[in-house]
Design a protein around this motif. Structure first.
Motif, mmCIF file in Angstrom:
data_model
loop_
_atom_site.group_PDB
_atom_site.id
_atom_site.type_symbol
_atom_site.label_atom_id
_atom_site.label_comp_id
_atom_site.label_asym_id
_atom_site.label_seq_id
_atom_site.Cartn_x
_atom_site.Cartn_y
_atom_site.Cartn_z
ATOM 1 N N THR A 20 0.819 -0.845 -0.099
ATOM 2 C CA THR A 20 0.311 -0.066 0.009
ATOM 3 C C THR A 20 1.106 1.563 -0.293
ATOM 4 O OG1 THR A 20 -1.783 -1.081 1.035
ATOM 5 C CG2 THR A 20 -2.139 0.767 1.340
ATOM 6 N N ALA A 21 1.876 1.510 1.152
ATOM 7 C CA ALA A 21 2.622 2.574 1.046
ATOM 8 C C ALA A 21 3.418 2.615 -0.486
ATOM 9 C CB ALA A 21 3.396 2.218 2.148
ATOM 10 N N LEU A 22 3.413 1.926 -1.544
ATOM 11 C CA LEU A 22 4.715 1.813 -2.315
ATOM 12 C C LEU A 22 3.275 2.543 -3.559
ATOM 13 C CD1 LEU A 22 6.556 -1.752 -2.557
ATOM 14 C CD2 LEU A 22 7.885 0.528 -2.779
ATOM 15 N N ALA A 23 2.034 1.501 -3.405
ATOM 16 C CA ALA A 23 1.690 2.255 -4.291
ATOM 17 C C ALA A 23 0.903 3.522 -4.240
ATOM 18 C CB ALA A 23 0.283 1.193 -4.311
ATOM 19 N N VAL A 24 0.456 4.242 -3.199
ATOM 20 C CA VAL A 24 -0.168 5.866 -2.715
ATOM 21 C C VAL A 24 1.795 6.305 -3.428
ATOM 22 C CG1 VAL A 24 0.108 6.945 -1.290
ATOM 23 C CG2 VAL A 24 -1.408 5.332 -1.430
ATOM 24 N N ALA A 25 2.941 5.983 -2.523
ATOM 25 C CA ALA A 25 4.351 6.525 -2.679
ATOM 26 C C ALA A 25 4.524 6.673 -4.533
ATOM 27 C CB ALA A 25 5.059 5.696 -2.450
ATOM 28 N N ALA A 26 4.089 5.213 -5.428
ATOM 29 C CA ALA A 26 3.981 5.923 -6.759
ATOM 30 C C ALA A 26 3.170 7.160 -7.388
ATOM 31 C CB ALA A 26 4.018 4.877 -7.366
ATOM 32 N N ALA A 27 1.945 6.994 -6.612
ATOM 33 C CA ALA A 27 0.794 7.929 -7.286
ATOM 34 C C ALA A 27 1.457 9.428 -6.782
ATOM 35 C CB ALA A 27 -0.285 7.407 -6.592
ATOM 36 N N PHE A 28 1.596 9.464 -6.085
ATOM 37 C CA PHE A 28 1.927 10.792 -5.083
ATOM 38 C C PHE A 28 3.332 11.298 -5.735
ATOM 39 C CE2 PHE A 28 4.769 13.662 -2.427
ATOM 40 C CZ PHE A 28 3.668 14.418 -1.629
ATOM 41 N N PHE A 29 4.399 10.874 -6.498
ATOM 42 C CA PHE A 29 5.387 10.529 -7.424
ATOM 43 C C PHE A 29 5.140 11.202 -9.044
ATOM 44 C CE2 PHE A 29 8.215 9.011 -3.601
ATOM 45 C CZ PHE A 29 8.692 10.243 -3.139
ATOM 46 N N VAL A 30 3.996 10.545 -8.903
ATOM 47 C CA VAL A 30 3.855 11.324 -10.616
ATOM 48 C C VAL A 30 3.074 11.821 -10.797
ATOM 49 C CG1 VAL A 30 1.898 10.133 -12.459
ATOM 50 C CG2 VAL A 30 3.501 8.636 -11.509
ATOM 51 N N VAL A 31 2.030 13.014 -9.373
ATOM 52 C CA VAL A 31 1.894 13.993 -9.532
ATOM 53 C C VAL A 31 2.927 14.900 -9.347
ATOM 54 C CG1 VAL A 31 0.050 15.588 -8.345
ATOM 55 C CG2 VAL A 31 -0.040 13.310 -8.569
ATOM 56 N N ILE A 32 3.543 14.533 -8.604
ATOM 57 C CA ILE A 32 4.981 15.899 -8.321
ATOM 58 C C ILE A 32 6.349 15.696 -9.751
ATOM 59 C CG2 ILE A 32 6.776 16.240 -7.243
ATOM 60 C CD1 ILE A 32 4.053 16.669 -5.246
ATOM 61 N N GLY A 33 6.291 14.304 -10.446
ATOM 62 C CA GLY A 33 6.584 14.803 -10.766
ATOM 63 C C GLY A 33 6.293 15.730 -12.372
ATOM 64 N N VAL A 34 5.096 15.195 -12.612
ATOM 65 C CA VAL A 34 3.990 16.470 -13.842
ATOM 66 C C VAL A 34 3.950 17.366 -13.498
ATOM 67 C CG1 VAL A 34 1.822 15.863 -14.865
ATOM 68 C CG2 VAL A 34 3.252 13.867 -14.630
ATOM 69 N N SER A 35 3.467 18.024 -12.668
ATOM 70 C CA SER A 35 3.890 19.022 -12.029
ATOM 71 C C SER A 35 4.838 20.249 -12.091
ATOM 72 C CB SER A 35 3.452 18.956 -10.669
ATOM 73 O OG SER A 35 2.361 18.096 -10.426
ATOM 74 N N VAL A 36 6.488 18.919 -11.636
ATOM 75 C CA VAL A 36 7.506 19.669 -12.101
ATOM 76 C C VAL A 36 7.903 20.105 -13.777
ATOM 77 C CG1 VAL A 36 9.882 19.329 -10.735
ATOM 78 C CG2 VAL A 36 8.243 18.828 -10.007
ATOM 79 N N PHE A 37 8.037 18.618 -14.275
ATOM 80 C CA PHE A 37 7.746 19.201 -15.844
ATOM 81 C C PHE A 37 7.251 19.603 -16.452
ATOM 82 C CE2 PHE A 37 6.701 17.021 -20.032
ATOM 83 C CZ PHE A 37 7.286 17.272 -20.548
ATOM 84 N N LEU A 38 5.336 20.510 -15.518
ATOM 85 C CA LEU A 38 5.086 21.577 -16.498
ATOM 86 C C LEU A 38 5.352 22.432 -16.254
ATOM 87 C CD1 LEU A 38 1.196 19.398 -16.504
ATOM 88 C CD2 LEU A 38 2.836 19.512 -18.127
ATOM 89 N N GLU A 39 5.443 22.535 -14.621
ATOM 90 C CA GLU A 39 6.877 24.511 -14.491
ATOM 91 C C GLU A 39 7.852 24.615 -15.320
ATOM 92 O OE1 GLU A 39 7.753 27.085 -12.021
ATOM 93 O OE2 GLU A 39 8.952 25.109 -12.703
ATOM 94 N N LYS A 40 8.495 22.994 -15.250
ATOM 95 C CA LYS A 40 9.609 23.849 -16.295
ATOM 96 C C LYS A 40 9.905 24.192 -17.789
ATOM 97 C CE LYS A 40 12.936 20.819 -13.207
ATOM 98 N NZ LYS A 40 13.540 22.206 -13.040
ATOM 99 N N ILE A 41 8.782 23.577 -18.593
ATOM 100 C CA ILE A 41 8.327 23.709 -19.986
ATOM 101 C C ILE A 41 7.131 24.713 -19.606
ATOM 102 C CG2 ILE A 41 9.315 21.416 -20.368
ATOM 103 C CD1 ILE A 41 6.000 20.964 -20.615
#
Length: 201
Positions: free
Chosen positions: A94-115
């Motif tokens: 459960t911790a891994l599944a939630v962490a994966a979802a969390f990092f997808v959102v953070i990763g997409v946010s950082v990527f969009l903010e940079k471009i």
């Protein structure tokens, strides 16, 4: 083993998808979290969001895993220590599944903010849903139902048990595979298999 692999992967997928959608609204539209945003310790917001998602997602696994484990205990005389180790594996998954979802959102946010330099819930949601769609397609391609005769080697009437390696192959790249091995080890009373799978997980 195949039932454990498939069921746990499906549950983990839905926990991941649910956490992904919830995380979007917790980070970008959570009106009740403004007291945290107004605080000088705003950096605790991601940690607060993660643990909030983790505890709200954990019940989905427990509601499935507990009946399975108690049924296994009755049918296969599974020891209590095996039940405890199995529950620990569920918590870790459960911790891994939630962490994966969390990092997808953070990763997409950082990527969009940079471009683009501009973040909006709509753009982040579209990016996260695109990642979810690609992941869903990959999972489907990897574990979609195959010929049962080939999967369980039913064409060979001389074997009494299907090759485990053959069954595990489509699931090996997913964390749910190791939780499934812990459950399988609990059924067999194989402490070594359970310990190795927990350490990898």
């Amino acid at each position: 083993l195949y039932i454990y692999e498939l069921c746990l992967l499906i549950i983990a997928y839905f926990v991941f998808a649910s956490a992904l959608i919830t995380c979007l609204f917790r980070l970008f539209r959570a009106d009740d979290d403004r007291w945290i945003m107004a605080s000088p310790r705003f950096f605790i917001m991601p940690t607060y969001t993660y643990f909030s998602l983790f505890f709200s997602s954990l019940w989905r696994f427990f509601i499935i895993a507990l009946p399975i484990l108690f049924a296994m205990r009755s049918a296969f005389d599974v020891a209590w220590w095996a039940v405890v180790l199995s529950m620990i594996s569920v918590v870790l998954l459960t911790a891994l599944a939630v962490a994966a979802a969390f990092f997808v959102v953070i990763g997409v946010s950082v990527f969009l903010e940079k471009i683009s330099g501009i973040l909006s819930l709509r753009n982040v949601a579209l990016g996260a849903l695109l990642v979810l769609a690609l992941f869903s397609y990959f999972v489907w391609r990897q574990v979609s139902i195959r010929n049962a005769v080939v999967l369980f080697q039913a064409e060979n009437l001389n074997i009494t048990e299907a090759n485990r390696e053959h069954i595990m192959q489509p699931f090996k790249m997913f964390p749910a595979h190791f939780t499934a091995l812990v459950f399988f080890g609990a059924e067999r009373g194989d402490l070594g298999l359970m310990t190795r799978s927990l350490l990898i997980l």
